[in-house]
Write a protein that holds these residues in place. Structure first.
Motif, PDB file in Angstrom:
ATOM      1  N   VAL A   1       1.029  -1.088   0.049  1.00  0.00           N
ATOM      2  CA  VAL A   1       0.134  -0.065   0.086  1.00  0.00           C
ATOM      3  C   VAL A   1       0.878   1.179  -0.032  1.00  0.00           C
ATOM      4  N   LEU A   2       0.748   2.133  -0.957  1.00  0.00           N
ATOM      5  CA  LEU A   2       1.474   3.398  -1.049  1.00  0.00           C
ATOM      6  C   LEU A   2       2.941   2.919  -1.158  1.00  0.00           C
ATOM      7  N   GLY A   3       3.419   1.989  -1.696  1.00  0.00           N
ATOM      8  CA  GLY A   3       4.824   1.680  -1.777  1.00  0.00           C
ATOM      9  C   GLY A   3       5.372   0.903  -0.625  1.00  0.00           C
ATOM     10  N   GLU A   4       4.494   0.743   0.476  1.00  0.00           N
ATOM     11  CA  GLU A   4       4.850  -0.167   1.485  1.00  0.00           C
ATOM     12  C   GLU A   4       4.372  -1.255   1.800  1.00  0.00           C
ATOM     13  N   ASP A   5       5.186  -2.172   2.091  1.00  0.00           N
ATOM     14  CA  ASP A   5       4.494  -3.540   2.724  1.00  0.00           C
ATOM     15  C   ASP A   5       3.622  -3.326   4.059  1.00  0.00           C
ATOM     16  N   ILE A   6       2.399  -3.893   4.021  1.00  0.00           N
ATOM     17  CA  ILE A   6       1.794  -3.958   5.317  1.00  0.00           C
ATOM     18  C   ILE A   6       1.379  -5.323   5.612  1.00  0.00           C
ATOM     19  N   ARG A   7       1.202  -5.704   6.860  1.00  0.00           N
ATOM     20  CA  ARG A   7       0.832  -6.986   7.462  1.00  0.00           C
ATOM     21  C   ARG A   7      -0.684  -6.835   7.499  1.00  0.00           C
ATOM     22  N   VAL A   8      -1.437  -7.652   7.016  1.00  0.00           N
ATOM     23  CA  VAL A   8      -2.774  -7.730   7.205  1.00  0.00           C
ATOM     24  C   VAL A   8      -3.131  -9.156   7.794  1.00  0.00           C
TER      25      VAL A   8
END
Length: 137
Positions: A80-87
């Motif tokens: 998201v927006l160039g960043e990896d996020i943990r879901v």
């Protein structure tokens, strides 16, 4: 198209449907065992346990909920927006077996790591436990 297959007649209907699909197109089919979503009773038990652990540990039950989800449920990573996020998976998406397994992991963790015994409805002392925490469900 989704089908619930319970009988030989249902199998026949699905087979006929597949046979009627047009040539020249690619289709994806998935067959899996149907499981009911988590039950209201499982969800109520979960929030009773979180209320108990809130009293025992001082951590807010909503924070405990997030902690246990992160600890015991699968997660994916999204960009998201160039960043990896943990879901982390939501408990509301669990089926009844997955919820049973999740509750069991929490029960074991609470007993071994926190020294808290979390009762089940069939256990001795359940009524007293329920009376103490029922306002949280």
């Amino acid at each position: 198209m989704k089908f619930k297959i319970r009988t030989d007649k249902d199998k026949s209907i699905v087979a006929d449907y597949i046979a009627s699909l047009p040539q020249g197109k690619v289709f994806t089919a998935e067959i899996k065992v149907h499981r009911e979503r988590r039950s209201i009773n499982q969800n109520s038990l979960y929030w009773l346990w979180l209320a108990c652990l809130q009293d025992e540990t001082g951590a807010y039950k909503d924070d405990l909920h997030e902690c246990f989800k992160a600890k015991f449920l699968p997660h994916t990573t999204k960009e998201v927006l160039g960043e990896d996020i943990r879901v982390v998976q939501s408990t509301s998406s669990l089926d009844s077996k997955e919820m049973t397994d999740y509750l069991e992991r929490i029960k074991i963790f609470a007993q071994t790591e926190l020294g808290c015994v979390l009762p089940l409805p069939e256990d001795l002392g359940w009524e007293q436990f329920y009376e103490q925490y029922k306002r949280y469900i």
